[in-house]
Design an enzyme around this catalytic site. Structure first.
Site, PDB file in Angstrom:
ATOM      1  N   ALA A 160     -23.727 -12.465  65.223  1.00  0.00           N
ATOM      2  CA  ALA A 160     -23.631 -12.603  63.765  1.00  0.00           C
ATOM      3  C   ALA A 160     -24.791 -11.857  63.146  1.00  0.00           C
ATOM      4  O   ALA A 160     -25.817 -11.656  63.777  1.00  0.00           O
ATOM      5  CB  ALA A 160     -23.686 -14.074  63.384  1.00  0.00           C
ATOM      6  N   GLY A 220     -24.327  -9.725  57.345  1.00  0.00           N
ATOM      7  CA  GLY A 220     -23.336 -10.281  56.437  1.00  0.00           C
ATOM      8  C   GLY A 220     -22.009 -10.631  57.074  1.00  0.00           C
ATOM      9  O   GLY A 220     -21.040 -10.922  56.376  1.00  0.00           O
ATOM     10  N   ASP A 229     -28.905   2.026  58.324  1.00  0.00           N
ATOM     11  CA  ASP A 229     -29.254   0.732  58.923  1.00  0.00           C
ATOM     12  C   ASP A 229     -29.486   0.861  60.430  1.00  0.00           C
ATOM     13  O   ASP A 229     -28.924   0.109  61.221  1.00  0.00           O
ATOM     14  CB  ASP A 229     -28.137  -0.280  58.618  1.00  0.00           C
ATOM     15  CG  ASP A 229     -28.619  -1.728  58.727  1.00  0.00           C
ATOM     16  OD1 ASP A 229     -29.840  -1.944  58.818  1.00  0.00           O
ATOM     17  OD2 ASP A 229     -27.775  -2.642  58.732  1.00  0.00           O
TER      18      ASP A 229
END
EC number: 2.7.12.2
Length: 393
Positions: A76, A79, A190
């Protein structure tokens, strides 16, 4: 050594001529795709693997929520939650990322539309994309499943990642970023260990890059984190470019080499604990920060100092000297490579072309490293029957 002329890529249209996730005229699409793939400098093995992936992808058809069966949770973050799933109609195992967003239908449709660009991103250094769709308040992004997981997960098991392995990682990241920039005019935005995925065949691929501006905007409010890989110029809100991705790669390499997020830098005592010997260099000379009364000791790594609040961390990245690799435990080439990635002024920071010809990359490219073997023994994975040497990646 002169490069061999690549063998033409063989892609056969799906027998029923079915559309690939809403795209029609399979024959025309395949011809265009074949042409694009032939422009990439692929070796025989990479060519065969891309061919196999794209041939499998044609069998997938339109993606629907009912067609998936959950196998396990992979992780996870960013988002969303990622699951390992089985796509029942095709029998393929995929990674499905679910992003819950409270947004209007028009925005949702724009995100799905923007994500379609991922169908065009076909490279040995980019995670394969099966499609994206919306269902029950969630956007699903379906990708190739990488059985080694992400490098942040590998790092937890390994403690530290050896320099030779990080050499192969650096090559893949540079080639992946170069592909995104040259072929698609996009930057990643990212780069960090959790967005570099690996598998038991020895492949290293980038995922989660900023292809959808609308998705980036919609998720901007969900930023929660204790570490930042953003460059100083990006944190200051000034114009940023692919040079920002290079900073993020450099910071990620220091983290994986040392075994902990490198800000604030480890002091001499912590370095001695990390490496089991006395370590020279600037990284060991940082005086310990005063501890705020009542703040708990950090449980991350072996740092006895309190964890930084996020605003302290961001202030440190912008105003303090950049992290370095400690000397005495890493080669001079690797230290210099990282230093060139972590120059605070983006105009002075090395660019992708300069990094590709850096001595560290040239040496890493020439080295025979069994990346797949190292990965499988580190995380306890079974190696495929035909192990891959990363030298041939």
């Amino acid at each position: 050594m002169p490069k061999k002329k690549p063998t033409p890529i063989q892609l056969n249209p799906a027998p029923d001529g079915s559309a690939v996730n809403g795209t029609s005229s399979a024959e025309t699409n395949l011809e265009a795709l074949q042409k694009k793939l032939e422009e990439l400098e692929l070796d025989e093995q990479q060519r065969k693997r891309l061919e196999a992936f794209l041939t499998q992808k044609q069998k997938v058809g339109e993606l629907k929520d009912d067609d998936f069966e959950k196998i396990s949770e992979l992780g996870a973050g960013n988002g969303g939650v990622v699951f390992k799933v089985s796509h029942k109609p095709s029998g393929l195992v995929m990674a499905r990322k679910l992003i819950h967003l409270e947004i209007k239908p028009a925005i949702r449709n724009q995100i799905i539309r923007e994500l379609q660009v991922l169908h065009e991103c076909n490279s040995p250094y980019i995670v394969g994309f099966y499609g994206a769709f919306y269902s029950d308040g969630e956007i699903s992004i379906c990708m190739e499943h990488m059985d080694g997981g992400s490098l942040d997960q590998v790092l937890k098991k390994a403690g530290r990642i050896p320099e030779q392995i990080l050499g192969k990682v650096s090559i893949a990241v540079i080639k992946g970023l170069t592909y995104l920039r040259e072929k698609h005019k996009i930057m990643h935005r990212d780069v960090k260990p959790s967005n570099i995925l690996v598998n038991s065949r020895g492949e290293i691929k980038l995922c989660d890059f900023g292809v959808s501006g609308q998705l980036i905007d919609s998720m901007a409010n969900s930023f929660v984190g204790t570490r930042s890989y953003m460059s100083p110029e990006r944190l200051q809100g000034t114009h940023y470019s692919v040079q920002s991705d290079i900073w993020s790669m450099g910071l990620s390499l220091v983290e994986m080499a040392v075994g902990r997020y490198p800000i604030p830098p480890p002091d001499a005592k912590e370095l001695e604990l990390l490496f089991g010997c006395q370590v020279e260099g600037d990284a060991a000379e940082t005086p310990p920060r005063p501890r705020t009364p009542g703040r708990p000791l950090s449980s991350y790594g072996m740092d006895s100092r309190p964890p930084m609040a996020i605003f302290e961390l961001l202030d440190y990245i912008v105003n303090e000297p950049p992290p370095k690799l400690p000397s005495g435990v890493f080669s001079l080439e690797f230290q210099d490579f990282v230093n060139k990635c972590l120059i605070k002024n983006p105009a002075e920071r090395a660019d992708l072309k300069q990094l590709m010809v850096h001595a560290f990359i040239k040496r890493s490219d020439a080295e025979e490293v069994d990346f797949a073997g190292w990965l499988c023994s580190t995380i306890g994975l079974n190696q495929p029957s035909t192990p891959t040497h990363a030298a041939s990646i």
